[in-house]
Scaffold this motif. Structure first.
Motif, mmCIF file in Angstrom:
data_model
loop_
_atom_site.group_PDB
_atom_site.id
_atom_site.type_symbol
_atom_site.label_atom_id
_atom_site.label_comp_id
_atom_site.label_asym_id
_atom_site.label_seq_id
_atom_site.Cartn_x
_atom_site.Cartn_y
_atom_site.Cartn_z
ATOM 1 N N THR A 143 0.609 -1.241 0.071
ATOM 2 C CA THR A 143 0.021 -0.148 0.196
ATOM 3 C C THR A 143 0.791 1.281 -0.075
ATOM 4 O O THR A 143 0.511 2.180 -0.680
ATOM 5 C CB THR A 143 -0.961 -0.108 1.454
ATOM 6 O OG1 THR A 143 -1.855 -1.155 1.248
ATOM 7 C CG2 THR A 143 -1.854 1.244 1.054
ATOM 8 N N SER A 144 1.980 1.145 1.013
ATOM 9 C CA SER A 144 2.752 2.286 0.813
ATOM 10 C C SER A 144 4.001 1.636 1.262
ATOM 11 O O SER A 144 4.340 0.516 1.824
ATOM 12 C CB SER A 144 2.537 3.300 1.731
ATOM 13 O OG SER A 144 3.520 4.643 1.774
ATOM 14 N N THR A 193 -0.208 -0.156 -4.384
ATOM 15 C CA THR A 193 -1.102 0.971 -4.659
ATOM 16 C C THR A 193 -0.106 2.411 -4.535
ATOM 17 O O THR A 193 -0.565 3.278 -5.044
ATOM 18 C CB THR A 193 -2.094 1.079 -3.203
ATOM 19 O OG1 THR A 193 -2.722 -0.443 -3.664
ATOM 20 C CG2 THR A 193 -2.878 2.143 -3.243
ATOM 21 N N SER A 194 0.616 2.366 -3.812
ATOM 22 C CA SER A 194 1.677 3.582 -3.728
ATOM 23 C C SER A 194 3.011 3.038 -3.521
ATOM 24 O O SER A 194 2.978 2.013 -2.742
ATOM 25 C CB SER A 194 1.154 4.297 -2.489
ATOM 26 O OG SER A 194 1.987 5.591 -2.416
ATOM 27 N N ASN A 254 7.158 2.156 -3.847
ATOM 28 C CA ASN A 254 8.102 1.691 -4.666
ATOM 29 C C ASN A 254 8.529 0.353 -4.782
ATOM 30 O O ASN A 254 8.785 -0.264 -3.525
ATOM 31 C CB ASN A 254 9.532 2.799 -4.693
ATOM 32 C CG ASN A 254 9.262 4.151 -4.875
ATOM 33 O OD1 ASN A 254 9.213 4.638 -5.901
ATOM 34 N ND2 ASN A 254 9.289 4.674 -3.780
ATOM 35 N N SER A 265 -0.960 3.354 -8.290
ATOM 36 C CA SER A 265 -0.106 4.251 -8.490
ATOM 37 C C SER A 265 1.359 3.814 -7.949
ATOM 38 O O SER A 265 1.667 2.552 -7.704
ATOM 39 C CB SER A 265 -0.355 5.283 -7.306
ATOM 40 O OG SER A 265 -0.648 5.119 -6.146
ATOM 41 N N GLY A 266 2.393 4.676 -7.690
ATOM 42 C CA GLY A 266 3.566 4.169 -7.217
ATOM 43 C C GLY A 266 4.439 3.891 -8.604
ATOM 44 O O GLY A 266 4.273 4.208 -9.828
ATOM 45 N N GLY A 323 0.776 5.836 -12.253
ATOM 46 C CA GLY A 323 2.180 5.362 -11.693
ATOM 47 C C GLY A 323 3.034 5.125 -12.696
ATOM 48 O O GLY A 323 2.786 5.417 -13.974
#
Length: 270
Positions: free
Chosen positions: A186-187, A204-205, A207, A224-225, A246
């Protein structure tokens, strides 16, 4: 210091299922090791972190080891993290923080306490039984597999796992080498040196970086990411990339069966 040794009374590779939301996780795969071992430690001798170690639940069914470290009271779960310039700011719980004319005002259900490196700070210095970081160190025999679920713990894997399944909301994962890799992020950040089996990434976010991919089926799903991956000549089969937004950059993949779907963002496959 509080220490708890988790007994693993079986010989040979195991399937580890570890849930630990905060702190740090270190997994060491040793080909010379015959029997897995695991230790939980924290600096404090009492307080919420020591209680969490004592209340950790353990199940061993054949070669399957399940470990659930409970959330530390006063921990950072359900929080929001902002990353700036290599640092982080995390907000959790009610009320908040104000900075007025250089003075910091803290309000909240916890009484507006200040903690530095897990220790409560008062006008006269450190005090209290604050939450201190918990460290999990796991030594595994060769051909072991691991499932790790965390909120913000930083995870480091050295050696080669047969399979690694990782679910992280925040924090970092650094792994040297694995056969299969299934990561839901997720992050945070995931860095894996080499993947030799099927690869499944849901980002989701944050790297994800895979240094060398030589498996036979890869799926990258980005909301995203950023994803960076280098495919080797040994990789085969399908590479599927689905990017809602992303960025994805995959090199060395010209010989693969590439399927891509891009709603927004940037996907580069060479």
């Amino acid at each position: 210091m509080t220490e708890r040794i988790i007994p693993v009374d079986v010989v040979g590779p195991i399937a580890l299922d570890l849930t630990m939301n905060t702190g740090s996780i270190r997994v060491v795969v040793d080909p010379a090791l015959k029997q897995a071992r695991m230790v939980l430690t924290t600096e404090a001798t009492s307080g919420p972190s020591a209680d969490a170690i004592r209340n950790t639940t353990v199940s061993l069914n054949g070669q399957n080891l399940g470990v659930r470290v409970p959330d530390v009271a006063g921990g950072m779960n359900g929080s929001t993290t902002i990353r700036m310039g290599g640092g982080t700011m995390t907000f959790s719980g009610g009320n908040g923080v104000q900075i007025v004319n250089g003075n910091v005002h803290i309000t909240g259900h916890g009484g507006g306490k200040v903690f530095v490196n897990g220790r409560e700070v008062t006008s006269t210095g450190p005090a209290g039984d604050a939450a201190t970081p918990i460290e999990a160190v796991v030594h595994l025999p060769a051909r072991s597999v691991a499932t790790i679920s965390t909120y913000s713990a930083n995870t480091v894997v050295t050696g080669t796992l047969a399979r690694l399944e990782y679910v992280g909301t925040s924090g970092t994962l650094t792994a040297e080498r694995t056969g299969d890799l299934d990561a839901t992020v997720t992050s945070g950040s995931v860095v894996v040196g080499e993947v030799t089996g099927p690869l499944d990434i849901n980002l989701t976010s944050g790297n994800v970086n895979v240094g060398a991919y030589s498996g036979h089926n890869a799926r990258l799903n980005l909301t995203s990411g950023n994803v960076r991956m280098a495919a080797t000549p040994q990789s085969t089969g399908r590479l599927s990339v689905n990017a809602t937004s992303g960025s994805a950059r995959i090199t060395g993949a010209g010989h693969l069966n590439v399927r891509r779907r891009v709603t927004s963002g940037h996907v580069q496959i060479a």
